[in-house]
Design an enzyme around this catalytic site. Structure first.
Site, PDB file in Angstrom:
ATOM      1  N   LYS A   1       0.878  -1.173   0.000  1.00 48.25           N
ATOM      2  CA  LYS A   1       0.000   0.000   0.000  1.00 48.25           C
ATOM      3  C   LYS A   1       0.915   1.223   0.000  1.00 48.25           C
ATOM      4  O   LYS A   1       1.442   1.629   1.028  1.00 48.25           O
ATOM      5  CB  LYS A   1      -0.906   0.062   1.236  1.00 48.25           C
ATOM      6  CG  LYS A   1      -1.981   1.147   1.053  1.00 48.25           C
ATOM      7  CD  LYS A   1      -2.457   1.800   2.333  1.00 48.25           C
ATOM      8  CE  LYS A   1      -1.577   2.872   2.838  1.00 48.25           C
ATOM      9  NZ  LYS A   1      -1.430   4.061   1.980  1.00 48.25           N
TER      10      LYS A   1
ATOM     11  N   GLY B   1      -4.744   3.047  -1.199  1.00 46.13           N
ATOM     12  CA  GLY B   1      -5.674   3.395  -0.135  1.00 46.13           C
ATOM     13  C   GLY B   1      -5.046   4.370   0.831  1.00 46.13           C
ATOM     14  O   GLY B   1      -3.865   4.721   0.696  1.00 46.13           O
TER      15      GLY B   1
ATOM     16  N   GLY C   1      -8.099   3.525   5.959  1.00 46.24           N
ATOM     17  CA  GLY C   1      -8.737   2.415   5.254  1.00 46.24           C
ATOM     18  C   GLY C   1      -7.771   1.236   5.098  1.00 46.24           C
ATOM     19  O   GLY C   1      -7.548   0.466   6.037  1.00 46.24           O
ATOM     20  N   VAL C   2      -7.195   1.130   3.906  1.00 52.20           N
ATOM     21  CA  VAL C   2      -6.359  -0.043   3.597  1.00 52.20           C
ATOM     22  C   VAL C   2      -5.188  -0.189   4.585  1.00 52.20           C
ATOM     23  O   VAL C   2      -4.852  -1.305   5.009  1.00 52.20           O
ATOM     24  CB  VAL C   2      -5.850   0.037   2.135  1.00 52.20           C
ATOM     25  CG1 VAL C   2      -4.925  -1.129   1.812  1.00 52.20           C
ATOM     26  CG2 VAL C   2      -7.028   0.046   1.165  1.00 52.20           C
TER      27      VAL C   2
ATOM     28  N   GLU D   1      10.119   2.174  10.359  1.00 55.23           N
ATOM     29  CA  GLU D   1      11.132   3.165   9.968  1.00 55.23           C
ATOM     30  C   GLU D   1      10.430   4.512  10.041  1.00 55.23           C
ATOM     31  O   GLU D   1       9.597   4.827   9.191  1.00 55.23           O
ATOM     32  CB  GLU D   1      11.611   2.910   8.534  1.00 55.23           C
ATOM     33  CG  GLU D   1      12.196   1.537   8.279  1.00 55.23           C
ATOM     34  CD  GLU D   1      13.564   1.330   8.910  1.00 55.23           C
ATOM     35  OE1 GLU D   1      14.214   2.334   9.260  1.00 55.23           O
ATOM     36  OE2 GLU D   1      13.953   0.174   9.074  1.00 55.23           O
TER      37      GLU D   1
ATOM     38  N   CYS E   1      13.924  11.681   6.132  1.00 51.30           N
ATOM     39  CA  CYS E   1      13.854  11.322   7.564  1.00 51.30           C
ATOM     40  C   CYS E   1      15.189  11.508   8.252  1.00 51.30           C
ATOM     41  O   CYS E   1      15.238  11.787   9.444  1.00 51.30           O
ATOM     42  CB  CYS E   1      13.403   9.874   7.675  1.00 51.30           C
ATOM     43  SG  CYS E   1      14.286   8.801   6.540  1.00 51.30           S
TER      44      CYS E   1
ATOM     45  N   GLU F   1       9.752  17.354  13.889  1.00 46.76           N
ATOM     46  CA  GLU F   1      10.237  17.041  12.548  1.00 46.76           C
ATOM     47  C   GLU F   1       9.486  17.950  11.579  1.00 46.76           C
ATOM     48  O   GLU F   1       8.303  17.705  11.297  1.00 46.76           O
ATOM     49  CB  GLU F   1       9.959  15.564  12.244  1.00 46.76           C
ATOM     50  CG  GLU F   1      10.600  15.126  10.953  1.00 46.76           C
ATOM     51  CD  GLU F   1      10.172  13.742  10.508  1.00 46.76           C
ATOM     52  OE1 GLU F   1       8.982  13.412  10.575  1.00 46.76           O
ATOM     53  OE2 GLU F   1      11.050  12.997  10.045  1.00 46.76           O
TER      54      GLU F   1
HETATM   55  P1  NAD Z   1       2.554   9.038   7.042  1.00 43.74           P
HETATM   56  O1  NAD Z   1       2.804   8.317   8.317  1.00 43.74           O
HETATM   57  O2  NAD Z   1       1.498  10.062   7.020  1.00 43.74           O
HETATM   58  O3  NAD Z   1       2.148   8.001   5.910  1.00 43.74           O
HETATM   59  C1  NAD Z   1       2.997   6.923   5.544  1.00 43.74           C
HETATM   60  C2  NAD Z   1       2.159   5.792   5.008  1.00 43.74           C
HETATM   61  O4  NAD Z   1       1.377   5.274   6.069  1.00 43.74           O
HETATM   62  C3  NAD Z   1       1.170   6.194   3.916  1.00 43.74           C
HETATM   63  O5  NAD Z   1       1.072   5.128   3.006  1.00 43.74           O
HETATM   64  C4  NAD Z   1      -0.126   6.376   4.686  1.00 43.74           C
HETATM   65  O6  NAD Z   1      -1.273   6.192   3.904  1.00 43.74           O
HETATM   66  C5  NAD Z   1      -0.004   5.285   5.728  1.00 43.74           C
HETATM   67  N1  NAD Z   1      -0.723   5.503   6.974  1.00 43.74           N
HETATM   68  C6  NAD Z   1      -1.031   6.666   7.588  1.00 43.74           C
HETATM   69  N2  NAD Z   1      -1.707   6.435   8.727  1.00 43.74           N
HETATM   70  C7  NAD Z   1      -1.820   5.075   8.847  1.00 43.74           C
HETATM   71  C8  NAD Z   1      -2.418   4.213   9.797  1.00 43.74           C
HETATM   72  N3  NAD Z   1      -3.051   4.672  10.875  1.00 43.74           N
HETATM   73  N4  NAD Z   1      -2.353   2.871   9.592  1.00 43.74           N
HETATM   74  C9  NAD Z   1      -1.727   2.369   8.520  1.00 43.74           C
HETATM   75  N5  NAD Z   1      -1.147   3.150   7.571  1.00 43.74           N
HETATM   76  C10 NAD Z   1      -1.179   4.484   7.738  1.00 43.74           C
HETATM   77  O7  NAD Z   1       3.972   9.583   6.574  1.00 43.74           O
HETATM   78  P2  NAD Z   1       4.306  10.426   5.266  1.00 43.74           P
HETATM   79  O8  NAD Z   1       3.868  11.813   5.529  1.00 43.74           O
HETATM   80  O9  NAD Z   1       3.830   9.715   4.045  1.00 43.74           O
HETATM   81  O10 NAD Z   1       5.910  10.335   5.239  1.00 43.74           O
HETATM   82  C11 NAD Z   1       6.729  11.154   5.928  1.00 43.74           C
HETATM   83  C12 NAD Z   1       7.230  10.485   7.193  1.00 43.74           C
HETATM   84  O11 NAD Z   1       7.960   9.291   6.864  1.00 43.74           O
HETATM   85  C13 NAD Z   1       8.212  11.341   7.954  1.00 43.74           C
HETATM   86  O12 NAD Z   1       7.924  11.305   9.326  1.00 43.74           O
HETATM   87  C14 NAD Z   1       9.558  10.677   7.669  1.00 43.74           C
HETATM   88  O13 NAD Z   1      10.549  10.934   8.632  1.00 43.74           O
HETATM   89  C15 NAD Z   1       9.178   9.251   7.592  1.00 43.74           C
HETATM   90  N6  NAD Z   1      10.197   8.474   6.866  1.00 43.74           N
HETATM   91  C16 NAD Z   1      11.016   7.639   7.568  1.00 43.74           C
HETATM   92  C17 NAD Z   1      12.008   6.923   6.906  1.00 43.74           C
HETATM   93  C18 NAD Z   1      12.901   5.969   7.652  1.00 43.74           C
HETATM   94  O14 NAD Z   1      13.506   5.128   7.009  1.00 43.74           O
HETATM   95  N7  NAD Z   1      13.012   6.066   8.957  1.00 43.74           N
HETATM   96  C19 NAD Z   1      12.172   7.073   5.532  1.00 43.74           C
HETATM   97  C20 NAD Z   1      11.327   7.940   4.838  1.00 43.74           C
HETATM   98  C21 NAD Z   1      10.331   8.630   5.525  1.00 43.74           C
END
Ligand code: NAD
Length: 476
Positions: A173, A204, A208-209, A248, A281, A381
């Protein structure tokens, strides 16, 4: 032409069970350039069923067979390398040259590296010469892969390739904000001819997904990259099924610049934090500068930030692009305003749009000086092109400030004193410490301490995340 509303399930592109259109926006011009569908429980269940069925035979494939598949995938990836870069440039705003040299390249290098590691990896070994015990590494099963928008194909490759390599099956996803690169990846999987059900993609959102995946009883492991906020929700939702959860998450890296650092250290630090418009990140977003060189460092930092151009992602050049979305844009601008209100000195950039750009989510490279580590801009962040500069007096104080964060992903340090560099590196509480601008080699583990997560991706550590370990006695 692929209908972007469809999902890839059991080796076919299929229509969503209920149409639920979602526009994918180009952050350079705020226009919708593609429409996907957000999946429903029926779609998730159907993908999980396909992955569960496929696991029975995929787990029995030999290492050589899986290497053949991955080598074919690598050839297909190379053929569509530029298309992959264009997709990411459109969906998340990476300038096209950067999308080619860094984003698309990261996908290729992960496939290449995992092929090397898979060739080396021993799935069985004898415990020791005196023992009749044998150790076997076996695929964990059906994996749910949930990825973010900021490094789309990098994150997908870091999860999907080791899952293939170890004999797992999967449901991906991708981020709903940047799903086009993932769909292109699914097309490459299809072209490669992996058996149906080994790889499935359902678009999704998190509610949801994403939530259906983390709570699904037939999913054995979730590998998640994204925010710490979502990481906590996923962990809680996964608890009832005791699945493995590899996380991560976010970061708030420190970059310690000692007075004996190499001449370009400050300027390199600025370029590093501003690249990908600050949306990494492991970006070094807190620059700690030794007091004796503070004034010079601030001048260099401001000069370098002012030299960075901001422009459309579709343009060639070494500028930075927009941030990914209106939500991110508003969040970053509000944090810049918080920094001003908290009394930090705004030394470069600020909340106004860059000159010549009045559409798109563009933010000027912004630098705050005289920041203290208790300010919001030093704690949160920000995930935009914003740097906080914090002065320090002693090595111990620099270590203490750097470690004084809930995160622990990437830290950086700059000094020509090799012994000091090693001493300080060992004291920093993070999964990676970059000394004097040296990058991490392919195949080294990437992951965080504390609220930056619990996983290690890349190399053999990345393979091991997808494996169960079995002891068998009486083997001789
Ligand atoms: P996000 O957490 O909003 O979303 C990431 C993914 O998770 C998306 O696919 C989203 O649809 C899904 N998601 C959101 N809420 C969820 C839930 N409750 N259950 C299941 N899935 C859910 O993050 P973002 O804004 O897409 O990405 C930025 C973040 O990612 C930053 O905090 C960044 O530091 C982190 N990041 C970490 C690494 C690492 O390797 N540590 C690498 C890249 C990005």
């Amino acid at each position: 032409m692929l209908d972007k509303r469809n999902f890839y399930i059991n080796g076919k592109w299929v229509k969503p069970s209920k149409p639920n259109d979602f526009g994918v926006i180009n952050p350079s011009n705020e226009e919708t350039f593609a429409t996907i569908s957000l999946g429903d429980k029926e779609d998730t269940d159907s993908a999980v069923r396909a992955a569960k069925n496929a696991f029975n035979s995929w787990k029995e494939t030999s290492k050589i067979e899986r290497i053949d598949y991955l080598e074919k995938l690598l050839r297909n990836y190379k053929k569509r390398f530029n298309e992959m870069a264009e997709a990411m440039s459109m969906e998340m705003g990476a300038p096209i040259d950067y999308a080619i040299s860094t984003h698309s390249a990261s996908g290729q290098s992960h496939i290449e590296d995992f092929i090397v590691r898979l060739k080396e990896f021993k799935f069985e070994e004898h415990f020791d010469l005196k023992s009749n015990n044998h150790i076997a590494y076996e695929p964990i099963g059906v994996c749910g892969l949930i990825t973010p928008w900021n490094w789309p194909i990098n994150q997908i490759a870091l999860k999907a390739i080791p899952a293939f390599a170890t004999g797992c099956t999967m449901i991906l996803k991708p981020s709903e904000i940047a799903p086009i690169s993932a769909m292109l990846f699914a097309e490459m999987i299809d072209e490669t001819g992996f058996p149906p059900g080994v790889f499935n993609l359902v678009n999704g959102d998190g509610a949801g997904v994403g939530t259906q995946i983390s709570g699904h009883p037939d999913i054995d492991m979730v590998s998640f990259t994204g925010s710490t906020r979502a990481g906590k929700l996923i962990t809680k939702n996964a608890a009832d099924t005791i699945k493995r959860v590899c996380l991560e998450l976010g970061g708030k890296g420190g970059n310690i610049v000692f007075s004996d650092s190499y001449p370009n250290a400050v300027r390199d630090g600025i370029r590093n934090v501003m690249s990908n418009s600050g949306q990494s990140c492991d970006a070094p977003t807190r620059m700690l500068v030794e007091k004796s060189i503070y004034d010079r460092a601030v001048k260099e930092a401001v000069d370098e930030a002012n030299k960075i151009n901001v422009n459309l992602a579709s343009k060639k050049g070494d500028h930075i692009g927009p941030v990914v979305s209106k939500i991110q844009y508003d969040k970053i601008i509000n944090l810049i305003k918080d920094g001003i209100d908290e009394g930090a000195t705004l030394a470069a950039g600020g909340p106004d749009l860059p000159d010549g750009l009045n559409k798109g989510y563009f933010i000027k490279p912004t630098i705050f000086t005289d920041v203290t580590n208790d300010m919001q801009i030093a704690k949160k962040e920000i995930f935009g092109p914003v740097l906080s500069i914090i002065p320090f007096n002693t090595e111990d104080e620099a270590i203490k400030i750097t470690n004084d964060t809930e995160y622990g992903l990437g830290n950086y340090l700059q000094t020509e004193d090799k012994e000091k560099a090693k001493r300080v590196a060992k004291k920093l509480r993070s999964g990676i410490v970059y000394i004097n601008g040296n990058g991490a080699d392919s195949g080294t583990p990437f992951g965080g301490y504390r609220q930056s997560g619990n996983g290690r991706e890349g190399g053999i550590w990345g393979l091991e995340e997808y494996l169960e370990i079995k002891t068998i006695t009486g083997w001789k």
